[in-house]
Design a protein around this motif. Structure first.
Motif, PDB file in Angstrom:
ATOM      1  N   ASP A 325     -21.537  -4.703 -13.118  1.00 21.67           N
ATOM      2  CA  ASP A 325     -20.356  -3.875 -13.383  1.00 21.67           C
ATOM      3  C   ASP A 325     -20.614  -3.016 -14.608  1.00 21.67           C
ATOM      4  N   THR A 326     -19.786  -2.027 -14.782  1.00 23.08           N
ATOM      5  CA  THR A 326     -19.913  -1.113 -15.933  1.00 23.08           C
ATOM      6  C   THR A 326     -18.793  -1.374 -16.927  1.00 23.08           C
ATOM      7  N   GLY A 327     -18.362  -2.626 -16.993  1.00 20.64           N
ATOM      8  CA  GLY A 327     -17.209  -2.973 -17.818  1.00 20.64           C
ATOM      9  C   GLY A 327     -17.530  -3.250 -19.267  1.00 20.64           C
ATOM     10  N   VAL A 328     -16.742  -4.175 -19.863  1.00 23.71           N
ATOM     11  CA  VAL A 328     -16.788  -4.391 -21.313  1.00 23.71           C
ATOM     12  C   VAL A 328     -18.011  -5.189 -21.751  1.00 23.71           C
ATOM     13  N   GLY A 329     -18.620  -5.971 -20.847  1.00 24.55           N
ATOM     14  CA  GLY A 329     -19.805  -6.741 -21.204  1.00 24.55           C
ATOM     15  C   GLY A 329     -19.483  -7.976 -22.033  1.00 24.55           C
ATOM     16  N   LEU A 330     -20.526  -8.736 -22.353  1.00 20.46           N
ATOM     17  CA  LEU A 330     -20.395  -9.967 -23.123  1.00 20.46           C
ATOM     18  C   LEU A 330     -21.488 -10.000 -24.187  1.00 20.46           C
ATOM     19  N   ASP A 331     -21.213 -10.701 -25.301  1.00 22.36           N
ATOM     20  CA  ASP A 331     -22.266 -10.816 -26.318  1.00 22.36           C
ATOM     21  C   ASP A 331     -23.189 -11.985 -25.966  1.00 22.36           C
ATOM     22  N   ASP A 332     -24.320 -12.068 -26.648  1.00 27.49           N
ATOM     23  CA  ASP A 332     -25.352 -13.058 -26.322  1.00 27.49           C
ATOM     24  C   ASP A 332     -24.842 -14.486 -26.439  1.00 27.49           C
ATOM     25  N   GLU A 333     -23.995 -14.769 -27.393  1.00 25.28           N
ATOM     26  CA  GLU A 333     -23.500 -16.128 -27.599  1.00 25.28           C
ATOM     27  C   GLU A 333     -22.661 -16.592 -26.415  1.00 25.28           C
ATOM     28  N   VAL A 334     -21.825 -15.703 -25.911  1.00 22.83           N
ATOM     29  CA  VAL A 334     -20.991 -16.049 -24.749  1.00 22.83           C
ATOM     30  C   VAL A 334     -21.860 -16.259 -23.521  1.00 22.83           C
ATOM     31  N   VAL A 335     -22.857 -15.382 -23.307  1.00 19.11           N
ATOM     32  CA  VAL A 335     -23.762 -15.518 -22.162  1.00 19.11           C
ATOM     33  C   VAL A 335     -24.495 -16.855 -22.214  1.00 19.11           C
ATOM     34  N   SER A 336     -25.006 -17.219 -23.390  1.00 17.46           N
ATOM     35  CA  SER A 336     -25.726 -18.490 -23.533  1.00 17.46           C
ATOM     36  C   SER A 336     -24.796 -19.662 -23.239  1.00 17.46           C
ATOM     37  N   GLY A 337     -23.551 -19.569 -23.698  1.00 15.52           N
ATOM     38  CA  GLY A 337     -22.605 -20.650 -23.454  1.00 15.52           C
ATOM     39  C   GLY A 337     -22.257 -20.815 -21.986  1.00 15.52           C
ATOM     40  N   LEU A 338     -22.204 -19.706 -21.249  1.00 10.35           N
ATOM     41  CA  LEU A 338     -21.852 -19.776 -19.826  1.00 10.35           C
ATOM     42  C   LEU A 338     -22.890 -20.512 -19.016  1.00 10.35           C
ATOM     43  N   LEU A 339     -24.167 -20.384 -19.389  1.00  8.68           N
ATOM     44  CA  LEU A 339     -25.237 -21.004 -18.615  1.00  8.68           C
ATOM     45  C   LEU A 339     -25.792 -22.246 -19.289  1.00  8.68           C
TER      46      LEU A 339
END
Length: 395
Positions: A325-339
């Motif tokens: 998507d071309t939306g708001v995106g996520l920062d690295d900390e949130v991405v790491s937490g999701l996985l």
């Protein structure tokens, strides 16, 4: 390609690769004996990967009779004789003493033997000495192997040891079958949980939008309700764990059509699909959470609209799937937490992403997992691969 060769009666096609070893007919008796032992051991143990039941037991009993060179072989579970191969099947299969001998082996966890003629209690019994060996999964006895020598023949120490080893091989297959069943139940439970998490506010908003259109644009309202019915039917059905990728894409298409009807000027959708991968089986609802996340957390939160792109490509033995998507995106900390292995406490609105990752790993193994690529203001790309074929993954 070299000419087909005979390999113990089987036709084997070999590919010439220049110097080196080629498959040839087994020439010595020692080579043939080793091959026969390995082949029949495989034929005897492998069927139990499907669990302990009459069909695997029948296939195994026939192979074990050949492997062990005995007059009769039976496979028993804790309640009945599942299969009997060999002499005197009508008389011996239902003999109470056969099941008693097997029960003693299961209760003690050790091999039990019987004297000649003991099974049917007749002096002219066609069986000599008999042996029952327990089938164990972990610390539990789940069944037994029974074998009988021919009339006047004894159970040698070597035969007893070979039968115990056969029991261990079968036990390994039964343990794997239990793991498969547990994995399937876990996948099914996660799929049920995923259905329950499909956004309730999306359903509410869709029905509200349809209600608002009933008077001023009834045709569009009707179209909206039909698509919503198709979408809901797919979401709520509970008879499948896996489905063709084409079904997943069709459901996602319905979902995005509904979202575009609600936001006609804010959402652009692009599909780039390789037709050759549409038949590949994937877990049910593996795409929906990613697409819903792209719309809700990517596009809607931006306040300006945007584009969602769904890709499915052929990658040799795998299929590559991506939702961006071309939306708001996520920062690295949130991405790491999701996985990460430890999900955050509370509801952060990303249950679907974690569920997709867990179900991929449960279904296909750790090699197949979700990958996320994102940065604030630059949207999110969620991608994964699935194998085109995986044993045990069926529709």
């Amino acid at each position: 390609m070299s000419a087909p060769t005979r390999f113990l009666g089987d036709r084997v096609r070999t590919r010439s690769r220049g110097p080196g070893l080629l498959r040839r007919s087994l020439r010595s008796s020692a080579e043939r004996s080793v091959y026969d032992v390995l082949r029949y051991s495989h034929l005897a143990a492998r069927p139990f990967r499907a669990g302990l039941g009459p069909r695997p037991a029948t296939q195994s009993a026939r192979a074990m009779r050949q492997l062990l060179d005995v007059e009769a072989v039976a496979v028993i579970d804790t309640e009945v004789v599942l299969a009997y191969a060999g002499s005197g099947s009508k008389r011996h299969q239902d003999a109470p003493r056969l099941f008693r001998l097997a029960s003693l082996a299961m209760e003690s966890g050790r091999a039990q033997s019987g004297p000649p003629g003991w099974i049917c209690g007749e002096s002219e019994c066609s069986l000599g000495e008999t042996l029952a060996v327990p089938l164990r999964v972990g610390n539990d006895s789940v069944g037994a192997i029974f074998l009988g020598r021919g009339e006047g023949r004894e159970i040698s120490l070597g035969l007893a040891r070979a039968t115990r080893e056969m029991g261990r091989l079968i036990g390994v297959q039964l343990a794997l079958a239990e793991q498969d069943a547990t994995r399937q139940e876990l996948t099914r439970a996660r799929t049920v949980a995923m259905r329950a998490q499909i956004s309730p506010h999306f359903a509410y908003n869709t029905l509200t939008a349809a209600a608002s259109l009933v008077r001023r644009d009834p045709d569009r309202a009707r179209e909206l309700l039909v698509q919503f019915a198709d979408f809901s039917r797919y979401i709520l059905r509970n008879d499948r764990v896996n489905t063709p990728l084409s079904d997943e894409l069709r459901n996602v298409h319905n979902y995005l059509d509904l979202e575009r009807m609600r936001h006609p000027d804010r959402l652009e959708v692009v599909f780039r699909i390789d037709p050759g991968v549409l038949h590949v089986l994937v877990p049910v609802l593996i795409l929906q959470p990613l697409v819903e996340n792209a719309v809700q957390h990517g596009i809607e939160e931006s306040g300006e609209g945007g584009k969602v792109t769904i890709i499915a490509e052929d990658r040799d033995e795998d299929v590559f799937v991506a939702v961006s998507d071309t939306g708001v995106g996520l920062d690295d900390e949130v991405v790491s937490g999701l996985l990460g292995e430890s999900p955050p406490s509370g509801d952060d609105g990303h249950f679907g992403i974690r569920s997709v990752n867990e179900r991929l790993r449960t279904t296909y193994g750790d090699r197949y997992r979700l990958s996320l690529s994102s940065a604030p203001g630059e949207g999110l790309i969620a991608s994964f691969c699935v194998p085109k074929y995986r044993a045990g993954v069926t529709a």
